[in-house]
Write a protein that holds these residues in place. Structure first.
Motif, PDB file in Angstrom:
ATOM      1  N   ILE A  35      38.819  62.990  -2.462  1.00  0.00           N
ATOM      2  CA  ILE A  35      39.445  63.208  -1.159  1.00  0.00           C
ATOM      3  C   ILE A  35      40.103  61.904  -0.730  1.00  0.00           C
ATOM      4  CG2 ILE A  35      37.829  65.030  -0.430  1.00  0.00           C
ATOM      5  CD1 ILE A  35      36.326  62.971   1.177  1.00  0.00           C
ATOM      6  N   ASP A  39      41.839  63.066   4.967  1.00  0.00           N
ATOM      7  CA  ASP A  39      41.018  64.267   5.089  1.00  0.00           C
ATOM      8  C   ASP A  39      40.036  64.179   6.249  1.00  0.00           C
ATOM      9  OD1 ASP A  39      41.928  65.935   2.874  1.00  0.00           O
ATOM     10  OD2 ASP A  39      41.163  64.354   1.581  1.00  0.00           O
ATOM     11  N   PRO A 265      34.726  65.097   6.472  1.00  0.00           N
ATOM     12  CA  PRO A 265      34.905  66.304   5.655  1.00  0.00           C
ATOM     13  C   PRO A 265      33.810  66.442   4.603  1.00  0.00           C
ATOM     14  CG  PRO A 265      36.363  64.596   4.868  1.00  0.00           C
ATOM     15  CD  PRO A 265      35.648  64.022   6.072  1.00  0.00           C
TER      16      PRO A 265
END
Length: 357
Positions: A35, A39, A265
């Motif tokens: 990621i 994010d 996240p």
């Protein structure tokens, strides 16, 4: 009504005794490339009209000079310089700088890139009975525990057969889960990670026990007051003399200083406060002290210009001790013009519209 300001002990207890595990897990995913920082689920207010963040190099192209090998030159001009963008987990290393007996990012890199050392340096090392290690320069030496997803370093070689993919592969084969070469590219031989850089961008992620634990809007306002000013940040530095007539200057220009609420996240979507700072340069531990002092002043109900007012202090006890290193990440080093669209925190609901810059 202003609250009692925390002591150094109060600060340490507040900063350390909180759920850091989720933040560390997030950074590990970023380092591995699973990621990215974008994010982060940041609370935005798209109605907020942001100012364009610009450095003084407004007409300079962000790209580095393209190396033209169609006209080969001999002698010292055969030296080739490679720029590497790095991502690494700070908790796995004792910082960037090489230290005897410790695992550091520099020691790993120079050993891995030693396969590209040749010529006079290789001969000298062989005569001294030393292993071949490259000489690596870096944009900024991170402390123990500090992460990076946009660190920039460089090294040189005279090997004509050395390719960009070879350099990237050499780095990525060392410690795959904690050190990664995001990119490797050949650049002009005049390139230097420190002296060619125009700005650095840092992200600090501070875990919250609850959404309302910290007045993030107050922290944002305090930080925003630093934008656009060239000031001496000696009061926010550590391991350097606060007053000195020689040595590196303590004046820095903050182009961008923001804070906002966000969710990670990762499972459970922990609440965090994200701080983003962009400046032409940073002093030792400056970001961590700015973050901790902004939080301390927010809890004390300080005036909006409290951080600017602290610049006049000569006793560093007026600022807070550094926030934990494992919340900090070197996100990017810029070699050209920087604009607000490049930043993570652009339209944050916790930033007051009429804050003066």
């Amino acid at each position: 009504m202003a609250e009692r300001r925390w002591s150094a002990r109060d600060c340490h207890e507040f900063f350390e005794q909180r759920p850091w595990d989720s933040v560390l897990k997030f950074y590990q995913l970023v380092v591995n490339g699973q990621i990215g920082l974008r994010d982060l689920r940041i609370e935005h207010n798209e109605k907020f009209e942001d100012r364009c963040l610009e450095t003084k190099q407004q007409d300079e192209d962000k790209s580095l000079p393209i190396v033209d090998r169609s006209k080969e030159r001999g002698g010292r001009w055969e030296r080739r310089t490679f720029k590497i963008v790095l991502s690494y987990s700070g908790t796995a290393f004792a910082g960037w700088q090489k230290q005897p007996g410790f695992l550091t990012v520099q020691s790993v890199l120079e050993k891995q890139l030693g396969r590209f050392v040749d010529g006079k340096r290789a001969s000298n090392l062989e005569k001294q009975g030393k292993i071949k290690e490259a000489l690596v320069s870096v944009a900024g030496r991170t402390d123990k525990g500090v992460h990076a997803c946009g660190q920039v370093c460089s090294f040189y070689t005279w090997m004509r057969e050395c390719k960009e993919e070879d350099v990237k592969s050499a780095v990525n084969s060392a410690m795959p889960t904690i050190l990664r070469a995001v990119s490797a590219s050949e650049v002009d031989r005049d390139f230097h990670p420190i002296f060619s850089a125009k700005w650095r961008r840092y992200i600090y992620i501070f875990p919250l026990r609850s959404r309302d634990e910290i007045d993030v809007s107050k922290v944002a306002t305090l930080l925003r007051g630093l934008e656009g000013h060239s000031l001496s940040y000696a009061i926010f530095a550590r391991d350097t003399k606060i007053a000195r007539s020689s040595g590196p200057a303590t004046v820095c220009t903050l182009y961008h200083a923001r804070a906002a609420l966000a969710k990670l996240p990762v499972p459970n979507e922990e609440n965090v406060m994200v701080v983003e700072l962009v400046a032409d340069r940073f002093l030792r531990k400056m970001v961590r002290v700015l973050v901790s002092t902004a939080i301390k002043e927010a809890f004390a109900g300080a005036n909006d210009d409290a951080l600017v007012a602290l610049m006049e202090e000569t006793d560093r006890r007026a600022s807070a001790p550094p926030a934990p290193a494992h919340g900090l990440c070197l996100a990017e080093v810029g070699y050209g013009n920087s604009q607000a669209r490049d930043c993570l925190l652009r339209h944050c609901q916790h930033i007051v519209k009429n804050t003066k810059v």
